[in-house]
Design a protein around this motif. Structure first.
Motif, PDB file in Angstrom:
ATOM      1  N   PRO A 219       2.387  71.555  53.889  1.00 15.83           N
ATOM      2  CA  PRO A 219       2.584  71.210  52.476  1.00 15.83           C
ATOM      3  C   PRO A 219       3.149  72.381  51.678  1.00 15.83           C
ATOM      4  CG  PRO A 219       0.489  70.356  53.258  1.00 15.83           C
ATOM      5  CD  PRO A 219       1.037  71.221  54.371  1.00 15.83           C
ATOM      6  N   LYS A 220       3.941  72.061  50.655  1.00 19.69           N
ATOM      7  CA  LYS A 220       4.666  73.105  49.936  1.00 19.69           C
ATOM      8  C   LYS A 220       3.742  74.103  49.249  1.00 19.69           C
ATOM      9  CE  LYS A 220       5.414  70.298  45.754  1.00 19.69           C
ATOM     10  NZ  LYS A 220       6.424  69.695  44.854  1.00 19.69           N
ATOM     11  N   ASP A 221       2.553  73.667  48.781  1.00 26.98           N
ATOM     12  CA  ASP A 221       1.667  74.631  48.125  1.00 26.98           C
ATOM     13  C   ASP A 221       1.122  75.639  49.131  1.00 26.98           C
ATOM     14  OD1 ASP A 221       0.059  72.780  49.413  1.00 26.98           O
ATOM     15  OD2 ASP A 221      -1.314  72.465  47.743  1.00 26.98           O
ATOM     16  N   VAL A 222       0.929  75.216  50.381  1.00 25.10           N
ATOM     17  CA  VAL A 222       0.481  76.133  51.432  1.00 25.10           C
ATOM     18  C   VAL A 222       1.604  77.107  51.783  1.00 25.10           C
ATOM     19  CG1 VAL A 222      -0.300  76.283  53.831  1.00 25.10           C
ATOM     20  CG2 VAL A 222      -1.173  74.468  52.340  1.00 25.10           C
TER      21      VAL A 222
ATOM     22  N   THR B 175      -4.393  73.887  54.409  1.00 27.37           N
ATOM     23  CA  THR B 175      -4.693  73.731  52.981  1.00 27.37           C
ATOM     24  C   THR B 175      -4.697  75.068  52.248  1.00 27.37           C
ATOM     25  OG1 THR B 175      -7.097  73.999  53.249  1.00 27.37           O
ATOM     26  CG2 THR B 175      -6.182  71.768  53.568  1.00 27.37           C
ATOM     27  N   LEU B 176      -4.608  74.970  50.926  1.00 27.30           N
ATOM     28  CA  LEU B 176      -4.710  76.165  50.072  1.00 27.30           C
ATOM     29  C   LEU B 176      -6.067  76.835  50.226  1.00 27.30           C
ATOM     30  CD1 LEU B 176      -3.053  75.305  46.637  1.00 27.30           C
ATOM     31  CD2 LEU B 176      -2.437  77.153  48.189  1.00 27.30           C
ATOM     32  N   GLU B 177      -7.108  76.036  50.406  1.00 24.24           N
ATOM     33  CA  GLU B 177      -8.452  76.602  50.563  1.00 24.24           C
ATOM     34  C   GLU B 177      -8.535  77.479  51.798  1.00 24.24           C
ATOM     35  OE1 GLU B 177      -8.457  73.365  47.806  1.00 24.24           O
ATOM     36  OE2 GLU B 177      -7.770  73.404  49.908  1.00 24.24           O
TER      37      GLU B 177
ATOM     38  N   ALA C 132      -9.354  81.456  51.899  1.00 24.98           N
ATOM     39  CA  ALA C 132     -10.432  82.004  52.730  1.00 24.98           C
ATOM     40  C   ALA C 132      -9.938  83.178  53.566  1.00 24.98           C
ATOM     41  CB  ALA C 132     -10.998  80.907  53.631  1.00 24.98           C
ATOM     42  N   VAL C 133      -8.735  83.072  54.110  1.00 25.41           N
ATOM     43  CA  VAL C 133      -8.165  84.176  54.880  1.00 25.41           C
ATOM     44  C   VAL C 133      -8.001  85.412  54.007  1.00 25.41           C
ATOM     45  CG1 VAL C 133      -6.086  84.996  56.056  1.00 25.41           C
ATOM     46  CG2 VAL C 133      -6.993  82.732  56.570  1.00 25.41           C
TER      47      VAL C 133
ATOM     48  N   LEU D  42      -4.984  79.454  61.412  1.00 29.76           N
ATOM     49  CA  LEU D  42      -5.418  79.089  60.066  1.00 29.76           C
ATOM     50  C   LEU D  42      -6.435  77.957  60.125  1.00 29.76           C
ATOM     51  CD1 LEU D  42      -5.004  79.599  57.021  1.00 29.76           C
ATOM     52  CD2 LEU D  42      -3.078  77.989  57.103  1.00 29.76           C
ATOM     53  N   ALA D  43      -6.238  77.023  61.053  1.00 32.44           N
ATOM     54  CA  ALA D  43      -7.177  75.934  61.334  1.00 32.44           C
ATOM     55  C   ALA D  43      -6.874  75.438  62.742  1.00 32.44           C
ATOM     56  CB  ALA D  43      -7.029  74.805  60.314  1.00 32.44           C
TER      57      ALA D  43
END
Length: 355
Positions: free
Chosen positions: A252-255, A229-231, A235-236, A306-307
């Protein structure tokens, strides 16, 4: 952001009883056996692999080893199918766990795809199908029968260029995110791409939307990469302002657009390898690969996830069912793609390789 790491060094530990038995069983067959392991497998499985790589790379390894009568694919179903499609008649492909499937591949069912194709071609006649290798054999065959091509996450841009250079519109299956991200990489505007939802009448697309689209992507996704996610990216950047972030284009494209870089598994591996000593690299892809990279470069570079996103289907393969397969070679664990599907599916794969 995930910072804790699980067990490491499975390949360097003293062989346990199961590992010893697997080694002995492999030695008894010699070069008549080839064990293939996908990057997303756990390390305890990969220590027994003769070749480690991505799905298509491994399928090609199988085809290049005609002396290997038995090919064991430690991965998921579509990968073993590709190995069977490309391998020779004297070779048999097996899976340690035949129920290890791919949810994204199952999101594109042949009947739904055929109905979507009929809909799109009734509105425009210049479509060319492009299918991601992360798909079932019958979808690859659908593509091959219509003059299209397969692609990987690493060569999708090249295949898209090939199709667009012919003045064709692309119908891309089955991962919407790889489709959108590839189009964006090539400079296509968002309004030149559209999402086809098979659950909606006409895919949820008006005639005007179809007319202005150069790429239409199927509504499908990878559960592993949808977790990013973008969040998490924000955070990174807050906690590690000098870190570099690279994600897989199934994200996802926003990521993808917020990350510093994106690319297929091979690019991610090279990105970490060539990063300067002391770098911090945060990776958005399956956790097993990230953890192996973290261990490989421990003390030289910091590699973080990242996760903690894990492929549950890859995890269905383990040392126990690998050992059991090598002991008994049950017929129900063989993977066979019928010729009526394999022949056109091979055509889509060979078109890609020819490019």
């Amino acid at each position: 952001m995930w910072t804790a790491l699980s067990e490491f060094g499975d390949g360097n530990r003293v062989m346990d009883a199961i590992g010893e038995e697997i080694r002995a069983l492999k030695e008894s067959l010699g070069r008549r056996l080839l064990v293939l392991g996908h990057h997303y497998q756990r390390s305890s499985v990969l220590r027994h692999a003769d070749e480690v790589g991505d799905s298509l790379e491994l399928a090609r390894k199988a085809a290049s080893r005609p002396e290997a009568e038995r090919i064991v694919f430690c991965g998921v179903r579509f990968m073993a199918e590709s190995a069977d499609i490309l391998s020779g008649p004297s070779q048999t492909v097996y899976m340690p766990e035949v129920l290890a499937g791919c949810p994204m591949a199952r999101m594109a069912r042949l009947g739904d795809v055929e109905r979507a194709w009929a809909d799109l071609t009734s509105r425009r006649d210049d479509w060319l199908p492009v299918v991601y290798v992360n798909s079932s054999a019958d979808i690859k065959a659908f593509c091959g029968e219509r003059g299209g091509s397969a692609c990987t996450s690493g060569n999708a841009a090249g295949v898209f260029r090939w199709a667009l250079a012919q003045g064709r519109r692309i119908f891309f299956l089955p991962d919407e995110h790889l489709g959108f991200n590839t189009g964006h990489d090539l400079g296509l505007r968002d309004e030149e791409m559209a999402l086809y939802d098979p659950a909606a009448p006409g895919g949820g697309l008006s005639d005007a939307a179809v007319a202005r689209s150069r790429v239409v992507v199927w509504k499908g996704f990878c559960i592993v990469h949808l977790a990013f996610t973008l969040e998490q990216v924000a955070a990174v950047k807050r906690l590690h302002p000098t870190a570099r972030i690279i994600v897989h284009p199934e994200s996802p494209k926003d990521v993808v657009r917020a990350a510093d870089e994106h690319g297929a598994t091979s690019k991610i591996i090279d990105y970490v390898a060539t990063a300067p000593r002391g770098s911090t690299i945060v990776i958005g892809t399956e956790l097993n690969l990230v953890e192996r990279l973290a261990e490989r470069y421990r003390g030289e570079k910091t590699v973080l996830a990242l996760a903690p996103s894990v492929c549950a289907n890859m995890a269905k393969t383990n040392e126990q069912n690998l050992r059991d397969l090598l002991r008994a070679w049950p017929e129900e664990q063989e993977v066979h793609v019928p010729d009526r599907i394999a022949v056109p599916a091979r055509k889509s794969l060979l078109t890609m390789l020819g490019l």
